[in-house]
Design an enzyme around this catalytic site. Structure first.
Site, short mmCIF file in Angstrom:
data_model
loop_
_atom_site.label_atom_id
_atom_site.label_comp_id
_atom_site.label_asym_id
_atom_site.label_seq_id
_atom_site.Cartn_x
_atom_site.Cartn_y
_atom_site.Cartn_z
N THR A 126 0.75 -1.11 0.10
CA THR A 126 0.05 0.12 0.17
C THR A 126 0.94 1.09 0.23
OG1 THR A 126 -1.59 0.98 1.39
CG2 THR A 126 -0.10 -0.33 2.54
N ASP A 127 0.46 2.26 -0.61
CA ASP A 127 0.93 3.61 -0.47
C ASP A 127 1.26 4.33 0.94
OD1 ASP A 127 -1.77 4.42 -0.17
OD2 ASP A 127 -1.54 5.66 -1.89
N GLU A 128 0.45 3.64 1.90
CA GLU A 128 0.41 4.21 3.27
C GLU A 128 1.48 4.09 4.04
OE1 GLU A 128 -3.14 3.72 5.66
OE2 GLU A 128 -4.09 3.26 4.17
N TYR A 150 -1.47 0.01 11.21
CA TYR A 150 -1.78 -1.06 9.93
C TYR A 150 -0.55 -0.69 8.98
CZ TYR A 150 -3.19 -1.42 4.97
OH TYR A 150 -3.18 -1.74 3.86
N LYS A 154 2.37 -3.20 7.43
CA LYS A 154 2.66 -3.31 5.85
C LYS A 154 3.97 -3.08 5.50
CE LYS A 154 0.26 -4.65 3.16
NZ LYS A 154 0.12 -5.87 2.70
N LYS A 274 -6.99 9.63 14.85
CA LYS A 274 -5.96 9.74 15.31
C LYS A 274 -4.60 9.57 14.13
CE LYS A 274 -6.98 7.93 19.98
NZ LYS A 274 -6.51 7.08 20.79
#
Length: 329
Positions: A126-128, A150, A154, A274
């Site tokens: 993911t780009d996160e 999360y 990843k 948050k």
């Protein structure tokens, strides 16, 4: 090609399986094995369109189950690894399952792939993992600066996967995609959550002032990128996959209101999440240049088709609303 797909009953994984076994046959697939634990977001009905295909085998189980993974892996040419805990709000409430599944489960799969000589391990991320940025777009060599449990889990799984390439020579390829939307998405995510609430007369919760920016990618375009990485990607490489449509959450909400025939009085502003990342944006030039990939869906057409799908498939998502309520508390 024989492919083991983890998380293949989830939103993106099931789209990959349906397309892999579809008329276009992008992989010349001779066998597809789906491994899915069918947690609340996994759904066998997502595979209904291909359930009768003789090339499809379904295995109910957990990627952390080393014995099961070891039994399933031999004979496959590739592992395509989607399985993950993926909801940011739930990771904030409790991170243990995210670390255990996303990190430990990935390592279990990598060990099995290495032990059995699997040809390619495609790790879907993911780009996160990049964190947040105010301007510009991330390239694949940008440092990883995740901000939620999360995204940290990843990022950790990305690094472990790439380490197996550097240490053991395993053919690992990593993709990092922007926000996906499309049919069969579990209605805890913003597009199906807002759509299903609006279609049933409810209101929708918008975080903060709605200024957070996301880049939107249709799930089928994402899967087309994954096929391209499997066919033509290079071992040890990371490929960003973005849709090229950046919208604030307020702009996305406005488009969903229009598509559902609703007005702003249906929007309820709620306290911000948050550590809410302000903006994500990936540079997909590498995937476009090396692989010849580009999105086929415009956001306007893709979103219209997505909302129409939810409008026409209430029997699929209405039973899932109780699951959404259960995991939200």
């Amino acid at each position: 090609m024989k492919v083991l797909v983890t998380g293949g009953a989830g939103f993106i994984g099931s789209c990959f399986v349906r397309m892999a076994l579809g008329a276009d046959d992008p992989l010349s697939a001779t066998a597809v094995t789906v491994l899915d634990s069918l947690t609340y977001a996994g759904n066998r009905e997502n595979l209904a369109p291909v359930e009768g295909d003789g090339r499809l085998t379904f295995a109910h189980g957990d990627i952390r189950d080393a014995a099961l993974v070891d039994a399933l892996t031999p004979g496959h040419d590739a592992v395509v690894h989607f399985a993950a805990e993926s909801h940011v709000d739930r990771s904030i409430a409790g991170a243990a399952a995210f670390v255990s599944t996303n990190v430990g489960g990935t390592q279990t799969l990598l060990d099995a792939a290495l032990r059995h000589g699997t040809g390619t391990f495609l790790h879907v991320s993911t780009d996160e993992v990049y964190g947040s940025l105010a301007e510009g777009s991330w390239t694949e060599d940008h440092p990883l600066l995740p901000n939620s449990p999360y995204s940290a889990s990843k990022a950790s799984s990305d690094l472990i996967a790439l380490a197996y390439h550097r240490t053991h020579g395993l053919d690992v390829r990593v993709t990092r995609c922007s926000n996906n939307y499309g049919p069969y998405q579990f209605p805890e995510k913003v597009v199906p959550l807002f759509t299903t609430r609006l279609l049933t007369g409810g209101d929708v919760p918008l975080y903060g002032d709605g200024s957070n920016v996301r880049d939107w990618l249709h799930v089928e375009d994402h899967c087309r990128a994954l096929f391209a990485v499997l066919r033509d990607g290079r071992p040890g490489e990371v490929y960003n996959v973005g849709g090229g449509t950046e919208l604030t959450n307020r702009q996305l909400t406005e488009r969903l209101l229009d598509a559902c025939g609703a007005r702003w009085d249906r929007v309820r502003f709620v306290a911000d999440r948050k550590g809410h990342d302000l903006r994500y944006s990936v540079d997909s030039a590498k995937a476009r240049g090396e692989l010849g990939w580009r999105p086929l869906h415009t956001f306007e057409t893709g979103l219209a088709h997505t909302v129409a799908w939810y409008r026409e498939n209430r029997a699929w998502w209405e039973p899932l609303r109780e699951r959404v309520a259960a995991v939200a508390h």
